[in-house]
Design a protein around this motif. Sequence first.
Motif, PDB file in Angstrom:
ATOM      1  N   GLY A   1       0.814  -1.204   0.000  1.00 18.14           N
ATOM      2  CA  GLY A   1       0.000   0.000   0.000  1.00 18.14           C
ATOM      3  C   GLY A   1       0.845   1.250   0.000  1.00 18.14           C
ATOM      4  N   PRO A   2       0.194   2.417  -0.125  1.00 14.57           N
ATOM      5  CA  PRO A   2       0.931   3.680  -0.154  1.00 14.57           C
ATOM      6  C   PRO A   2       1.416   4.078   1.233  1.00 14.57           C
ATOM      7  N   LEU A   3       2.199   5.117   1.261  1.00 14.96           N
ATOM      8  CA  LEU A   3       2.721   5.636   2.529  1.00 14.96           C
ATOM      9  C   LEU A   3       1.611   6.354   3.298  1.00 14.96           C
ATOM     10  N   VAL A   4       1.435   5.945   4.550  1.00 15.29           N
ATOM     11  CA  VAL A   4       0.544   6.631   5.481  1.00 15.29           C
ATOM     12  C   VAL A   4       1.300   6.750   6.800  1.00 15.29           C
ATOM     13  N   VAL A   5       1.374   7.949   7.342  1.00 20.92           N
ATOM     14  CA  VAL A   5       2.097   8.139   8.599  1.00 20.92           C
ATOM     15  C   VAL A   5       1.373   7.399   9.719  1.00 20.92           C
ATOM     16  N   PRO A   6       2.085   6.566  10.492  1.00 18.39           N
ATOM     17  CA  PRO A   6       1.427   5.800  11.560  1.00 18.39           C
ATOM     18  C   PRO A   6       0.759   6.717  12.592  1.00 18.39           C
ATOM     19  N   ALA A   7      -0.364   6.235  13.126  1.00 14.24           N
ATOM     20  CA  ALA A   7      -1.077   7.026  14.146  1.00 14.24           C
ATOM     21  C   ALA A   7      -0.189   7.251  15.368  1.00 14.24           C
ATOM     22  N   GLN A   8       0.605   6.248  15.715  1.00 14.51           N
ATOM     23  CA  GLN A   8       1.525   6.371  16.850  1.00 14.51           C
ATOM     24  C   GLN A   8       2.959   6.441  16.314  1.00 14.51           C
ATOM     25  N   ALA A   9       3.227   7.490  15.567  1.00 14.17           N
ATOM     26  CA  ALA A   9       4.541   7.616  14.941  1.00 14.17           C
ATOM     27  C   ALA A   9       5.597   8.045  15.944  1.00 14.17           C
ATOM     28  N   ALA A  10       6.815   7.592  15.720  1.00 13.85           N
ATOM     29  CA  ALA A  10       7.939   8.040  16.548  1.00 13.85           C
ATOM     30  C   ALA A  10       8.139   9.529  16.349  1.00 13.85           C
ATOM     31  N   SER A  11       8.516  10.231  17.410  1.00 12.19           N
ATOM     32  CA  SER A  11       8.722  11.673  17.306  1.00 12.19           C
ATOM     33  C   SER A  11       9.974  11.969  16.487  1.00 12.19           C
ATOM     34  N   VAL A  12      10.027  13.179  15.967  1.00 10.39           N
ATOM     35  CA  VAL A  12      11.193  13.600  15.199  1.00 10.39           C
ATOM     36  C   VAL A  12      12.444  13.528  16.059  1.00 10.39           C
ATOM     37  N   GLN A  13      12.342  13.955  17.310  1.00  8.64           N
ATOM     38  CA  GLN A  13      13.514  13.951  18.178  1.00  8.64           C
ATOM     39  C   GLN A  13      13.990  12.532  18.462  1.00  8.64           C
ATOM     40  N   ALA A  14      13.046  11.585  18.593  1.00  6.95           N
ATOM     41  CA  ALA A  14      13.427  10.189  18.806  1.00  6.95           C
ATOM     42  C   ALA A  14      14.141   9.639  17.570  1.00  6.95           C
ATOM     43  N   LEU A  15      13.657  10.012  16.399  1.00  7.34           N
ATOM     44  CA  LEU A  15      14.292   9.566  15.166  1.00  7.34           C
ATOM     45  C   LEU A  15      15.702  10.143  15.029  1.00  7.34           C
TER      46      LEU A  15
END
Length: 510
Positions: free
Chosen positions: A307-321
């Motif tokens: 499927g296409p890209l969909v940002v996860p509802a519980q996505a990791a934060s930018v700072q965590a990444l």
Amino acid sequence: MQHAKRWLYLVHRWAGVVLCTFFAMWFYSGVVMMYVGYPKLTATERLEHLAPLRGAPIALEPADALRAAGMDGKPLADLRLAVASGGRAVYLLQPEGAPKRQPATVVDAATGEVLRSVDAGRATASAQAFAGASEGAPRHLGTLDEDAFTHSRALDAHRPLHRLALGDAAGTEVYVSGTTGEVVRDATRSERGWNYLGAWIHWLYPFRGNVFNAWWADIVNWLSIAGIVLTLTGTVVGVLRWRFTRRYKNGSRSPYRGFMMRWHHVFGLLFAAVTLTWIFSGLMSMNPWKIFDSGAPALRQQAMHGGPLVVPAQAASVQALLAAASPNTRELRWVRHAGHTLVLAASPTGAPAVLDAATAQAQTFNAQSLQDAAARLVAAPVARAELLRDYDLHYYSRAAHTMTGGGDKPLPVLRVVFADAHATWVHIDPHTGAVLDKSDTHRRASRWLFALLHSWDWAPLLASRPLWDVLLIVLSLGGGVLSATGVVVGWRRLVRPWRGTEQAAKVGAK
């Protein structure tokens, strides 16, 4: 027979009068292109000039940026975060199914403002960030749709472009997207100067961006076809007029007494094959009348990726990444690869870190699961899958300045060969799960008939430099002498009747 010979000579003579100047330009500009390519901003260069994301003011998470852009919950084609526009950290978003040339939506990662217009001030800030603090203030040189160094169709989504001079020692000028504010091309003074003697003239770009633009491809194609006719007729004439077993009265095997005609004859015989090869392969580079388009269906990438890209509802934060990635990370890119939603954390050196979009944990691909996912790309059985650890004739890397160089060609790479009617090959990066390229019988024919014949990019030869350089320069100079003598002979042919008429008029006046 004599009538046919006369027509052969006439066709070669007058075609040469028209075309030898083009031949000379192609030969000598080709030597320049061996060392200075058409300006481009490679992926590595772009990352080198972006500021690190750590420490940048980022208040928004991806979901916030999507809401600000009105794309909340919608499937995406692309989602990036970088200090890439006006010296600010921004999200660049592209919805799934958007037209290829539709510009990305830009959202300020600190304020949530959707940045819809790029004025001179924002373009200057982008150029300053690209140059770095050590350089002086960039000078805005105006906006344009297209100039000698921006003919690439890949820039269409960014037009109009802002052109700015950085004021550095190299005389660098940059082009800033009029739609996203990103720097999309750079060209030093040296690159610009040499390009007027190289790619710009080699590709007949004087016919681009003006009244001839719509006919540029046809001009190149028909000049190349006429060039093939000129070379073939010249070869036949040259052989017919060369005496292999005895000599003419002048003591030579060539009948021509004049220096230029004799050298044109000799160099024509010596360099006919390479001239024909380069003119023909130059024609093939244009994919004339789309002969290398097989009509094969597009890869079923959503089937492979789940499927296409969909940002996860519980996505990791930018700072965590960012904490999980290199301190030198310049860009975060959310992707959907082989059933996983991932974030690629890219730095200017090495492969990007591959992180799970929900947990920020490092992600690796199981070889078998990646092959199983890749098998869904084409509606046909997999004939074989192999892991290439070295480049070969069809998957290889060239220097960044070359026409086919500067792209992402990582090793090792997974090659999946399908048993379909088009004999499709797909290369996949086992590190990121990304589909790198696709080829079929038609595209592989292009590799042989264009790239190999035109650039001589055979790995053993490239690895034997400077043998490659010497060989191509000698052959180019030989073809150049053939063409230059043809220009002189053609000029004399044109001027002689005019001079005769002028002299007759003077005699009559007396």
